[in-house]
Enzyme design. Structure first.
Site, mmCIF file in Angstrom:
data_model
loop_
_atom_site.group_PDB
_atom_site.id
_atom_site.type_symbol
_atom_site.label_atom_id
_atom_site.label_comp_id
_atom_site.label_asym_id
_atom_site.label_seq_id
_atom_site.Cartn_x
_atom_site.Cartn_y
_atom_site.Cartn_z
ATOM 1 N N GLU A 88 -1.258 -1.550 -4.705
ATOM 2 C CA GLU A 88 -2.522 -0.844 -4.864
ATOM 3 C C GLU A 88 -2.344 0.349 -5.789
ATOM 4 O OE1 GLU A 88 -5.555 -0.378 -1.592
ATOM 5 O OE2 GLU A 88 -4.821 1.680 -1.760
ATOM 6 N N ASP B 163 -2.016 1.076 7.308
ATOM 7 C CA ASP B 163 -1.225 0.846 6.097
ATOM 8 C C ASP B 163 -0.855 -0.628 5.952
ATOM 9 O OD1 ASP B 163 -1.050 3.668 5.361
ATOM 10 O OD2 ASP B 163 0.269 3.850 7.092
ATOM 11 N N ASP C 98 0.879 -1.166 0.000
ATOM 12 C CA ASP C 98 0.000 0.000 0.000
ATOM 13 C C ASP C 98 0.916 1.215 0.000
ATOM 14 O OD1 ASP C 98 -2.187 1.742 0.259
ATOM 15 O OD2 ASP C 98 -2.089 1.656 2.443
#
Length: 166
Positions: A66, A138, A5
Site C-alpha cells: 500500500e 493491519d 500494509d
C-alpha cells in the site's frame, strides 16, 4: 501473493492465492511489530527480517504494498516512508515483482468506496475470504491490498505487454 500494509510500529501482511478467474483463497496473515524502544535502524531491520521470514515460509510469487498517504506530521510521514521502503525492498530482494496501490484504490476495489472506514474494509475482507483470521486492522488491510492486486494485476500485465511492444 503477499499484501503488505506498511507501518513502523505495526506492519500488516497477508497471503492469498488467486486462481484463474476471480477465485481467491486465504493462506495466512498477521502483523509484524517493531520494538518501539529500539533505534530506528534496528526497528527497520526487525521489519525486514520479519518480512523475509514470511516470504521464505509461504513462497509467494508476487507482492503488493500500500502506498502512503500524505501525513500532516513530517516526522511521522518520514518514518512511515522508511517502513514502506522496507516493505518494498524485502520482497524485491527475494526476487518478487512488487506492485504498489493507493489506499483509496484498495478501499474502492474491496469495499466499493475509496473513503471506506477500516471496519468496512475488515468486514469485506471476511466476506471475500471467509476462512481469513485477520485479528488486527493491519492484517485485514494487508489482505485487502492482496485482494486489490489480484483484481488489478491482469490490467497491469496487459499494460506492460503494450509497453514492450511499443
Amino acid at each position: 501473493m503477499l499484501g503488505v500494509d506498511p507501518g513502523l510500529r505495526n506492519t500488516g501482511w497477508g497471503i492469498i492465492e488467486a486462481s484463474r478467474g476471480s477465485r481467491l483463497s486465504f493462506v495466512a496473515c498477521g502483523s509484524l511489530h517493531s520494538d518501539g524502544d529500539a533505534a530506528l535502524a534496528e526497528r527497520l531491520a526487525q521489519l525486514q527480517r520479519g518480512l523475509a521470514e514470511i516470504i521464505t515460509a509461504h513462497s509467494p510469487h508476487e507482492a503488493a504494498v500500500e502506498e502512503t498517504f500524505v501525513n500532516r506530521d513530517p516526522q511521522s510521514a518520514l518514518k512511515l516512508g522508511l517502513a514502506r521502503g522496507v516493505a518494498l525492498a524485502a520482497p524485491a530482494l527475494a526476487g518478487l515483482e512488487v506492485a504498489e496501490y493507493a489506499a483509496n484504490l484498495v478501499k474502492k476495489t474491496v469495499v466499493g468506496n475509496g473513503h471506506a472506514e477500516k471496519a468496512q474494509v475488515a468486514m469485506m475482507v471476511r466476506v471475500l475470504l471467509p476462512a481469513s483470521r485477520a485479528e488486527s486492522a493491519d492484517a485485514a488491510d494487508a489482505l485487502a491490498v492482496a485482494i486489490c492486486h489480484a483484481q488489478h494485476r491482469a490490467s497491469r500485465a496487459a499494460a506492460r505487454l503494450l509497453q514492450a511492444r511499443a
